[in-house]
Enzyme design. Sequence first.
Site, short mmCIF file in Angstrom:
data_model
loop_
_atom_site.label_atom_id
_atom_site.label_comp_id
_atom_site.label_asym_id
_atom_site.label_seq_id
_atom_site.Cartn_x
_atom_site.Cartn_y
_atom_site.Cartn_z
N LYS A 94 44.15 25.73 41.99
CA LYS A 94 43.00 26.60 42.30
C LYS A 94 41.75 25.77 42.58
CE LYS A 94 40.70 30.83 40.97
NZ LYS A 94 40.77 32.02 40.12
N CYS A 126 36.95 25.64 37.09
CA CYS A 126 36.10 26.51 36.25
C CYS A 126 34.68 25.94 36.20
CB CYS A 126 36.66 26.64 34.83
SG CYS A 126 35.53 27.57 33.77
N ASN A 139 29.52 35.15 35.74
CA ASN A 139 30.17 35.04 34.44
C ASN A 139 30.06 33.61 33.94
OD1 ASN A 139 32.96 33.57 34.01
ND2 ASN A 139 32.89 34.24 36.16
N GLY A 157 39.75 40.26 42.07
CA GLY A 157 39.14 39.97 40.78
C GLY A 157 38.08 40.99 40.41
N THR A 158 36.86 40.71 40.82
CA THR A 158 35.71 41.52 40.42
C THR A 158 35.89 43.01 40.74
OG1 THR A 158 34.39 39.55 40.85
CG2 THR A 158 33.18 41.62 40.61
N SER A 194 42.89 35.41 38.28
CA SER A 194 42.90 35.02 36.87
C SER A 194 41.63 35.44 36.16
CB SER A 194 43.06 33.50 36.76
OG SER A 194 42.95 33.11 35.42
N GLY A 243 32.46 38.43 43.59
CA GLY A 243 32.12 39.71 44.21
C GLY A 243 31.86 39.54 45.70
N ILE A 254 38.93 31.14 46.45
CA ILE A 254 38.09 30.19 45.75
C ILE A 254 37.83 30.66 44.32
CG2 ILE A 254 36.85 29.28 47.77
CD1 ILE A 254 34.60 31.32 47.17
O1 DOR Z 1 34.36 31.93 36.94
C1 DOR Z 1 35.20 31.50 36.15
N1 DOR Z 1 35.15 31.84 34.85
N2 DOR Z 1 36.19 30.69 36.58
C2 DOR Z 1 37.12 30.15 35.77
O2 DOR Z 1 37.94 29.39 36.22
C3 DOR Z 1 37.12 30.49 34.35
C4 DOR Z 1 36.18 31.56 33.93
C5 DOR Z 1 35.66 31.28 32.55
O3 DOR Z 1 36.44 31.48 31.61
O4 DOR Z 1 34.51 30.85 32.41
#
Ligand code: DOR
Length: 307
Positions: A168, A133, A72, A268-269, A24, A220, A194
């Site tokens: 998740k 998140c 991020n 992902g990354t 995601s 990563g 994770i």
């Molecule tokens: O690392 C993440 N960034 N995980 C999430 O579940 C959401 C995302 C964000 O939008 O900050």
Amino acid sequence: MAVKVNLTVNVGGIQMKNPVTTASGTFGCGLEYAPFVDLNRLGAVVVKGVTLAPRAGNPVPRLAETPAGVLNSIGLQNPGVEKFIEEVLPGLAGYDLPVIVNIAGETVEEYALLAGRLDRVQAVAGIEVNISCPNVKKGGMQFGSDPAMAAEVTRAVRASTGKPVIVKLSPNVTSIVAVARKVAEAGADALSMINTLLGMAVDIRKRRPLLGNVTGGLSGPAVRPVAVRAVWEVYREVDLPIIGMGGITCAGDAIEFILAGATAVAVGTANFVNPRATVEIAEGIERYLEENGIRDINELVGAAHNE
Ligand code: DOR
């Protein structure tokens, strides 16, 4: 001639033609990658988290590259569920792949409302409940780090939808197994793990935190051993299919997760580095099976636990 191998897997009721999906947030809504890969070659797509109301996200900068991976702090920027259903989802309708929608709320009720809303949308194959998140003040990790709260969110979502529910999980917890157990009891169909690992970076020139939000989530290759360990432990203790993710960059990495107990994997990354990563990983898994005379990917799931 190589035997035809079976790559299809079932994740909590979601049938996938191969075990590779997007993580995601990293693939946008999926369509951003259509110029680079044939989306039909993916096992599924998991879209960026949606919330009830639109969210602008956190102050910039929201991304920082470190030698170990990407930090991020997006903060769940998204157009809100209604706009997502009307404008984003139809773009994926022409593809032959399950669309899994990641949802996030600030309260248990918000999760339930989102699940109920998406339950009525035919194009949605399943719901990934984001209780992990690291970048939001309300909800997010709060729900994912307390087993009782994680269970409460799961129960509320379960009661609001008949679609498969994937929860998740966060690595930023004392015991991921304790959270997984409670989420399983509360009615989840599958687990994904994770989410990113809480971290931060300091800009030594400005002498200030690098990210506008101060902290962020690390993803990563650096997090891969943490993720493999989480999958390994949860596979031993909880009887639910797992989508494993965290630093998968090649087919070998994906197979490591599958051997540890993941039925499917999310990338992902690596998409930022190589937009064809997902498809190349799916192809690499197929080659691994062929070369090793394994007819069915499901035989490999958790095989590293065998005595
Ligand atoms: O690392 C993440 N960034 N995980 C999430 O579940 C959401 C995302 C964000 O939008 O900050």
